[in-house]
Design a protein around this motif. Structure first.
Motif, PDB file in Angstrom:
ATOM      1  N   ALA A 155       0.832  -1.204   0.000  1.00 37.86           N
ATOM      2  CA  ALA A 155       0.000   0.000   0.000  1.00 37.86           C
ATOM      3  C   ALA A 155       0.866   1.252   0.000  1.00 37.86           C
ATOM      4  N   MET A 156       1.990   1.226   0.754  1.00 33.55           N
ATOM      5  CA  MET A 156       2.841   2.419   0.806  1.00 33.55           C
ATOM      6  C   MET A 156       3.467   2.709  -0.551  1.00 33.55           C
ATOM      7  N   VAL A 157       3.838   1.642  -1.300  1.00 30.77           N
ATOM      8  CA  VAL A 157       4.402   1.873  -2.630  1.00 30.77           C
ATOM      9  C   VAL A 157       3.342   2.498  -3.527  1.00 30.77           C
ATOM     10  N   ALA A 158       2.097   2.024  -3.404  1.00 29.61           N
ATOM     11  CA  ALA A 158       1.045   2.477  -4.314  1.00 29.61           C
ATOM     12  C   ALA A 158       0.491   3.842  -3.931  1.00 29.61           C
ATOM     13  N   LEU A 159       0.802   4.338  -2.725  1.00 27.49           N
ATOM     14  CA  LEU A 159       0.183   5.592  -2.263  1.00 27.49           C
ATOM     15  C   LEU A 159       0.515   6.783  -3.165  1.00 27.49           C
ATOM     16  N   TYR A 160       1.666   6.741  -3.820  1.00 32.81           N
ATOM     17  CA  TYR A 160       2.066   7.843  -4.701  1.00 32.81           C
ATOM     18  C   TYR A 160       1.316   7.673  -6.019  1.00 32.81           C
ATOM     19  N   ARG A 161       0.028   8.022  -5.998  1.00 31.30           N
ATOM     20  CA  ARG A 161      -0.850   7.649  -7.106  1.00 31.30           C
ATOM     21  C   ARG A 161      -0.603   8.456  -8.356  1.00 31.30           C
ATOM     22  N   ASN A 213       2.014   9.021  -9.742  1.00 34.00           N
ATOM     23  CA  ASN A 213       3.201   8.542 -10.442  1.00 34.00           C
ATOM     24  C   ASN A 213       2.935   7.139 -11.002  1.00 34.00           C
ATOM     25  N   ALA A 214       3.027   7.007 -12.340  1.00 32.76           N
ATOM     26  CA  ALA A 214       2.698   5.724 -12.965  1.00 32.76           C
ATOM     27  C   ALA A 214       3.704   4.641 -12.592  1.00 32.76           C
ATOM     28  N   ASP A 215       4.989   5.036 -12.432  1.00 33.10           N
ATOM     29  CA  ASP A 215       6.022   4.059 -12.075  1.00 33.10           C
ATOM     30  C   ASP A 215       5.722   3.405 -10.730  1.00 33.10           C
ATOM     31  N   ALA A 216       5.227   4.247  -9.794  1.00 36.34           N
ATOM     32  CA  ALA A 216       4.954   3.721  -8.453  1.00 36.34           C
ATOM     33  C   ALA A 216       3.823   2.703  -8.515  1.00 36.34           C
ATOM     34  N   SER A 217       2.796   2.980  -9.329  1.00 38.60           N
ATOM     35  CA  SER A 217       1.686   2.023  -9.431  1.00 38.60           C
ATOM     36  C   SER A 217       2.164   0.708 -10.027  1.00 38.60           C
ATOM     37  N   GLU A 218       3.026   0.832 -11.060  1.00 38.41           N
ATOM     38  CA  GLU A 218       3.533  -0.386 -11.695  1.00 38.41           C
ATOM     39  C   GLU A 218       4.379  -1.189 -10.700  1.00 38.41           C
ATOM     40  N   ALA A 219       5.230  -0.461  -9.955  1.00 35.26           N
ATOM     41  CA  ALA A 219       6.072  -1.142  -8.973  1.00 35.26           C
ATOM     42  C   ALA A 219       5.212  -1.831  -7.927  1.00 35.26           C
ATOM     43  N   ALA A 220       4.145  -1.150  -7.485  1.00 32.94           N
ATOM     44  CA  ALA A 220       3.272  -1.734  -6.469  1.00 32.94           C
ATOM     45  C   ALA A 220       2.632  -3.015  -6.985  1.00 32.94           C
ATOM     46  N   MET A 221       2.223  -2.982  -8.257  1.00 37.13           N
ATOM     47  CA  MET A 221       1.574  -4.157  -8.852  1.00 37.13           C
ATOM     48  C   MET A 221       2.547  -5.337  -8.893  1.00 37.13           C
TER      49      MET A 221
END
Lengths: 201, 475
Positions: B140-146, B148-156
């Motif tokens: 969830a902490m990785v995905a919180l930076y919504r 930023n597309a890179d952060a969402s991809e990394a979270a996934m």
């Protein structure tokens, strides 16, 4: 072969078949339906193991609630499965090779020779008045209290994360303010216009 | 419900996290610093409570699910200390990027709680639940930076691979449970010692447990997610992932493989030897090719995980305490390195490429010095703490008879020194691309200075931590 063993094999075969269909059918709705069948037969096998409460919960929670939600998502979102299948044929030979090697290794290891069933005797059958639910509840709130609490904490993290990730303030969202709505007076909304009467001609 | 007082730190932490969550709801946007101070306060009080247990306190609570022993209190204190330092560094970074909501801090607190539970677990189920608590907070902490597309991809990516690893771990645990009939680590150990009946099943489960552990640690060949997640996640979360969870992962290895399955150590030492050798080679060689500093540090993490596993290969108390020392010192050295990166990532700019470091000494002398100390320590140059950590691990490995592993480790450390020294050369001798000064807050400067000083002082006097680590496995 006892009747119970026969029943077990019937359910086991149905379950393996359904699980295989989940990942092979093309239509996602059918896949979800096969998953329902998998859960249901798993519940039946648990019933054979005298885990009545777990079996009923599996049907109620997974079949009744989770899968319905799943079906909603599948039907609401128009998921295009074609890109997901891309490269399936390309990776199939490697996948089959690795999978079958792992399968053979497991079969070799977990045979009667190294893994004899005498080492794992079947537990004695419980008397008829034994309550599976009561025993589970007793354990859950005594020996497994710590795990119960931590599991609750994990669910809370899931809620916090889900809300934090999906709630966003959008500038174009329209809000209702009930407090102001009920204070509305006739004068705010209604304008009486006096007009001369018109005669029909 | 006996010995409930042993769990005081966790119980306090639970109430404090919930309080932070609720108080944050009633704060106006301008009062967010309250959330920060409350978070730091709860971590600090938990640290004091935990530190009070260091020494003679030992025992189990919650019907044997939870344990306090020499190792757990020490490791938990370090986890909390590093979490406090991490939040000091991240404060401005997350404020600039508008992810400094109450949720960020609360998820951070819950993650720390997960690490504490993993460290104190005495039961397969407790280990798994603690791990999931930590992992869910991290996804969830990785995905919180919504934005930023890179952060969402990394979270996934992190979520999918993390779920796979959890599945492996759980499957292995279920096999161990099936063969020994118990979730309790001491009972498992006893069952395997007294009878040979369950050993095949336990070995079968052990393989899956090790795959799961290697995934979570990021050891080669299960390392693919590490560079992508380190790079894609906001730097503040990368700092969080790369520091304290490594200590918790070490504790998890000790609990599972030493407390529970030490009887099978002849099986897992060989697996660890392979994982360690591959991690050392792949991590150090690929780090050379990186232009992105976060990816470089990710590959460096992989190589350090190799060292961590090296100590476990020895499979004796000497090796365990060397690994423990390595995990602790690695965590606070990396904390300093990422702290400097966070200082550099100001005003919406990200310091991600190696070029961003060039000429840093002229822009912010303190940050450059701390970064230099951290990198030299990671490279393993005496007299810094990283040297002593590497030395004690190598000593344990050689005395256990694995000379070939020690040779690989030394050669790869020399290779690794190249990319650390290249970064230092850029900071001190290259001309800055952008020569504007990089200011930092007072508290960040003070923490950086203390952190850098710790790397130096503990390198000269490593005896204090080493004695604690040795005592943790003496009993």
């Amino acid at each position: 072969m006892s009747f119970q063993l026969f029943i077990f094999y019937v359910f086991a075969i149905i379950m393996v078949f359904a699980a295989a269909r989940v990942i092979t059918v093309r239509n996602p709705v059918y896949a979800a339906m096969f998953l329902v069948l998998t859960f249901f037969t798993a519940a039946a096998i648990w019933m054979l193991l005298e885990a009545e409460f777990l079996a009923v919960t599996l049907v109620l929670v997974y079949v009744g609630a989770v899968m319905v939600l799943f079906l909603f998502v599948v039907m609401m979102l128009d998921i295009n499965v074609e890109p997901l299948r891309e490269g399936f044929v390309k990776y199939l030979p490697v996948g089959i090779l690795v999978g079958s090697i792992m399968f053979l290794e497991m079969v070799f290891l977990l045979t009667q020779r190294y893994f004899p069933s005498e080492n794992f005797p079947a537990p004695a059958a419980k008397p008829a008045n034994y309550s599976n639910t009561e025993e589970l509840g007793r354990l859950l709130y005594s020996d497994y209290l710590f795990h119960f609490e931590v599991a609750a904490l994990i669910l809370m993290v899931a809620i916090v994360a889900a809300i934090a990730l999906t709630m966003r303030r959008r500038s174009d969202t329209k809000y209702q303010r009930p407090g102001l709505q009920v204070q509305v007076k006739k004068e705010d909304r209604l304008r009486v216009v006096s007009m001369d009467t018109e005669s029909k001609s | 419900m006996d010995n409930l007082h042993l769990a005081t730190p966790e119980i306090f932490m639970l109430f404090a996290s919930c309080a932070v969550l609720v108080v944050d709801l009633f704060l106006k946007p301008g009062q967010r610093h309250m959330t920060y101070w409350l978070t730091q306060g709860s971590l600090l009080i938990t640290l004091l409570l935990t530190y009070g247990q260091v020494g003679d306190t030992a025992g189990t609570a919650f019907s044997g699910a939870y344990t306090v022993d020499g190792m757990s209190a020490v490791l938990k204190s370090w986890i909390l200390l590093i979490a406090i330092g991490g939040f000091v560094y991240t404060r401005d970074y997350i404020k600039d990027r508008e992810i400094a909501n109450g949720e960020y801090y609360v998820l951070g607190l819950f993650g720390v709680m997960g690490m504490m539970i993993m460290t104190s677990s005495n039961n397969l189920l407790t280990i798994y639940l603690g791990l999931e608590l930590l992992a869910l907070s991290l996804y969830a902490m990785v995905a919180l930076y919504r934005s930023n597309a890179d952060a969402s991809e990394a979270a996934m990516k992190y979520f999918v691979l993390g779920a796979l690893a959890s599945g492996m771990l759980l499957y292995g645990m279920s096999m161990v449970y099936g063969s020994t009939g118990s979730l309790d680590l001491a009972t498992i150990s006893q069952a395997l010692t007294t009878s040979d009946a369950g050993s095949t099943g336990a070995r079968f489960g052990l393989t899956f447990i090790i795959v799961g552990l290697a995934f979570k640690l990021g050891a080669v060949p299960f390392h693919m997610w590490v560079p992508d997640v380190y790079d894609g996640a906001p730097t503040s979360v990368t700092l969080y992932i790369s520091t304290a969870p490594k200590i918790a992962a070490f504790a998890m290895i000790i609990r599972l493989l030493v407390d529970g399955l030490e009887v099978l150590s002849s099986d897992w030492t060989l697996m660890f030897a392979i994982l360690a050798a591959l991690s050392l080679v792949v991590g150090n060689l690929l780090a050379i090719a990186q232009q992105n500093i976060k990816r470089m540090l990710a590959y460096s993490t992989i190589s350090h995980v190799g060292f961590l596993l090296l100590g476990m290969v020895a499979a004796n108390p000497e090796g365990y305490s060397a690994s423990m020392f390595y995990a602790i010192t690695y965590a606070f050295t990396t904390l300093a390195a990422f702290g400097v990166l966070l200082v550099l990532s100001r005003n919406g700019e990200e310091a991600v490429m190696l070029d961003d470091l060039s000429g840093l000494f002229r822009r912010n002398a303190l940050a450059a010095t701390v970064m230099m100390v951290a990198l030299i320590s990671l490279a393993g140059v005496p007299p810094l703490v990283g040297f002593y950590a590497k030395l004690s691990v190598l000593k344990a490995v050689i005395s256990a008879g694995y000379v070939w592993l020690a040779v690989i480790a030394v050669i790869m450390s020399v290779v690794g020194a190249f990319y650390y020294l290249r970064a230092i050369k850029m900071m001190f001798f290259d001309d800055p691309v952008d020569s504007s000064e990089v200011p930092a807050r007072m508290d960040v400067n003070a923490t950086l200075a203390v952190n850098g000083l710790a790397v130096v002082v503990l390198g000269i006097f490593p005896g204090w931590i080493m004695a604690v680590c040795v005592r943790a496995f003496a009993g």
